[in-house]
Scaffold this motif. Sequence first.
Motif, PDB file in Angstrom:
ATOM      1  N   LEU A 198       0.815  -1.204   0.000  1.00 49.80           N
ATOM      2  CA  LEU A 198       0.000   0.000   0.000  1.00 49.80           C
ATOM      3  C   LEU A 198       0.853   1.260   0.000  1.00 49.80           C
ATOM      4  CD1 LEU A 198      -2.725   1.486   0.288  1.00 49.80           C
ATOM      5  CD2 LEU A 198      -2.573   1.092   2.760  1.00 49.80           C
ATOM      6  N   ALA A 199       1.939   1.258   0.761  1.00 49.43           N
ATOM      7  CA  ALA A 199       2.780   2.451   0.890  1.00 49.43           C
ATOM      8  C   ALA A 199       3.804   2.590  -0.229  1.00 49.43           C
ATOM      9  CB  ALA A 199       3.504   2.441   2.240  1.00 49.43           C
ATOM     10  N   GLU A 243       0.505   7.599   4.466  1.00 50.69           N
ATOM     11  CA  GLU A 243      -0.520   8.587   4.808  1.00 50.69           C
ATOM     12  C   GLU A 243      -1.596   8.681   3.723  1.00 50.69           C
ATOM     13  OE1 GLU A 243       2.665   8.859   7.409  1.00 50.69           O
ATOM     14  OE2 GLU A 243       2.787   9.122   5.220  1.00 50.69           O
ATOM     15  N   LYS A 244      -1.184   8.548   2.468  1.00 50.33           N
ATOM     16  CA  LYS A 244      -2.159   8.567   1.377  1.00 50.33           C
ATOM     17  C   LYS A 244      -3.076   7.349   1.438  1.00 50.33           C
ATOM     18  CE  LYS A 244       0.852  11.005  -1.912  1.00 50.33           C
ATOM     19  NZ  LYS A 244       1.590  10.868  -3.194  1.00 50.33           N
ATOM     20  N   GLU A 275       5.648   6.916  11.897  1.00 48.03           N
ATOM     21  CA  GLU A 275       5.296   5.505  11.914  1.00 48.03           C
ATOM     22  C   GLU A 275       4.470   5.160  13.156  1.00 48.03           C
ATOM     23  OE1 GLU A 275       9.241   4.019   9.392  1.00 48.03           O
ATOM     24  OE2 GLU A 275       9.226   3.941  11.585  1.00 48.03           O
ATOM     25  N   LYS A 276       4.828   5.761  14.280  1.00 44.78           N
ATOM     26  CA  LYS A 276       4.035   5.557  15.500  1.00 44.78           C
ATOM     27  C   LYS A 276       2.621   6.101  15.321  1.00 44.78           C
ATOM     28  CE  LYS A 276       7.921   5.684  18.758  1.00 44.78           C
ATOM     29  NZ  LYS A 276       8.605   6.464  19.834  1.00 44.78           N
ATOM     30  N   GLU A 299      -7.552  13.077   4.825  1.00 40.22           N
ATOM     31  CA  GLU A 299      -8.225  12.980   6.124  1.00 40.22           C
ATOM     32  C   GLU A 299      -9.582  12.302   5.965  1.00 40.22           C
ATOM     33  OE1 GLU A 299      -9.007  15.774  10.052  1.00 40.22           O
ATOM     34  OE2 GLU A 299      -9.023  16.723   8.084  1.00 40.22           O
ATOM     35  N   SER A 300     -10.014  11.659   7.043  1.00 36.62           N
ATOM     36  CA  SER A 300     -11.319  11.011   7.074  1.00 36.62           C
ATOM     37  C   SER A 300     -11.976  11.250   8.419  1.00 36.62           C
ATOM     38  CB  SER A 300     -11.189   9.491   6.869  1.00 36.62           C
ATOM     39  OG  SER A 300     -10.515   9.175   5.681  1.00 36.62           O
TER      40      SER A 300
END
Length: 622
Positions: free
Chosen positions: A419-420, A429-430, A499-500, A616-617
């Motif tokens: 995914l990344a 993040e995307k 990452e955290k 954002e969601s």
Amino acid sequence: MKRAIVFAMITLALSACSQTKNTNQISKNKKVTVVEKKKVVYQVFTRLFGNQNTTNKPWGTIEENGVGKFNDFTDTALTEIKNLGVTHIWYTGVPHHALVNDYTSIGISNDDPEVVKGRAGSPYAVKDYYNVNPDLAVNPSKRLEEFEELIARTHNNGLKLLIDIVPNHIARKYEGKNNPSGVRDFGADDDTSVEYARDNNFYYIPGQAFQVPTSDNYKPLNGEKNPLINGKFDENPAKWTGNGSRLAKPDINDWYETVKVNYGVRPDGSKDFPELPAGFDTKSYTDHFEFWKDKSVPSSWIKFRDIALYWTAKGVDGFRYDMAEMVPYEFWSYMNSAIKMKNPDAFLLAEVYNPDEYRNYIHLGKMDYLYDKVATYDHLKDVIKGKKLPDGLSDIQKSMADIEHHMLHFLDNHDEQRLASPEFAGTPEKGKPLMVVSTTLSTSPTMIYFGQEVGEAGNENGGFGTRSRTSIFDYVGVPNHQRWMNGGKFDGGQLSESEKNLRDFYKRLLNFSLESDALMGEFQEIQSVNRAETEGYDSGIYSFVRWSENEKLIVVANFSWVTKSNFDLKIPSDVIAKWNLKDGNYEVIDQLYGSIKTMVVENGIGIIKLVLGASESFILKM
């Protein structure tokens, strides 16, 4: 943090009180009602999980690059996986498969690198179904015992576990050296003089010997010398290759390391076994089991049923079936009903990519879940790559409304690009809005792949496997995951702040999904009305509502990674009516990060003023 812990404890206490009350009511009424909750599967490539070696030399040996073990799944590791919001763990690559390592000292023959992909080998070229991969054991001679201990440890930590069954093909050099009493090996009783016979386990090419595939662009073990690399492999007559190739010398791109299993499907495609009567798509697994009890079925059916029941008896809670659509659904009816008779709660997940066959494998094959790959996954990938708008997700949900509960959602697994990775979302993040939508869109289970929750991008070139996918063929380390593993502490001690934060996002989302009633309830898209009528509702936004009797959710996600959107989200009148809301103001709280907003209902239509950042969601709960 302390306030969050206290809140969680209060929530659990209230939940326990509620459950006690419900149980008392059930006992009075003599009626049992089980409310199903979301399931979350954590797929882990078993040999990679615990590997702390960071060398990552292409084509590196087990000594150079290291390998993880069953024992690396400690109580601490399993507790952290469960706390992430996981119900099931899929241990990928457990059955003993062909590999290039010397275990002759414990009675295992060496595999020819010319029919092994990579050095560590493909987990989908199984060599012995009644034992486990010796690479995964601290003491290879005690490998089965070490896996049985892992089964117990997994259960003790509140998780259920799946392993792979690969029914369509097995390793070219299959050797069932651990068969239970009375179990004959694959092919042991075959008539090799004919291409096909119903009870042959394989298809043959009479009069021709197998020839090793060749290519100018590939050399086994990258050209390294090995006594078994001589351009020959002893198989006469040749067998059909796993992907169905009928050539004695398969192409280098065929599944040449495997041979296809015969399920009583003749070479012309016709079926040489009893078929299910009309109406059996509505029958229960017990009816299916009864149907097969007095039927004569092909030898391969019996062999794979016995394999599944062997592992079920050891405490395995379910299976992921590789390329299930290459095996007739009648066989699945036969095997899955037998498994369910032993364990009604078994979790049966199939890799099926043909939408025209979905309902056959669910209703006639008695599968619990199929991959939602060619619809939801592919569409989300196209959205984040800028090839499609998210609007089409509504049509996908509508087209699968009758089976959506059976279509498992995922964004990352061992077969797909991470995914990344730049080939997919580009950054973890995307991937966040994709994950929110994938998790909350339907009642189906959610699956994540280990390392996904800390942004693993699969940048390593292990050798046979190329970058963008974490190699399943080679001995490699998984860098982001290793930082979370932190030398076996499993505390994320080496993770960066981003990452955290990413893992915290996954933990919030997945745990919410496990507890939400609405996510097991109704769905309605509100995309169409907002796309048509809402000013500032940018092209990358997607929204829908989910609800149950006790919970109302509004989900809105911004797939754009550059555009911040400011708009008045409209909740249409038919939703407001279904929710029995009167005109007035209603507080809605984001279930990810706790922000509070107001929904104003006026003239039977709801409006929520939103500022939605890039990627954002919100999961807004009334």
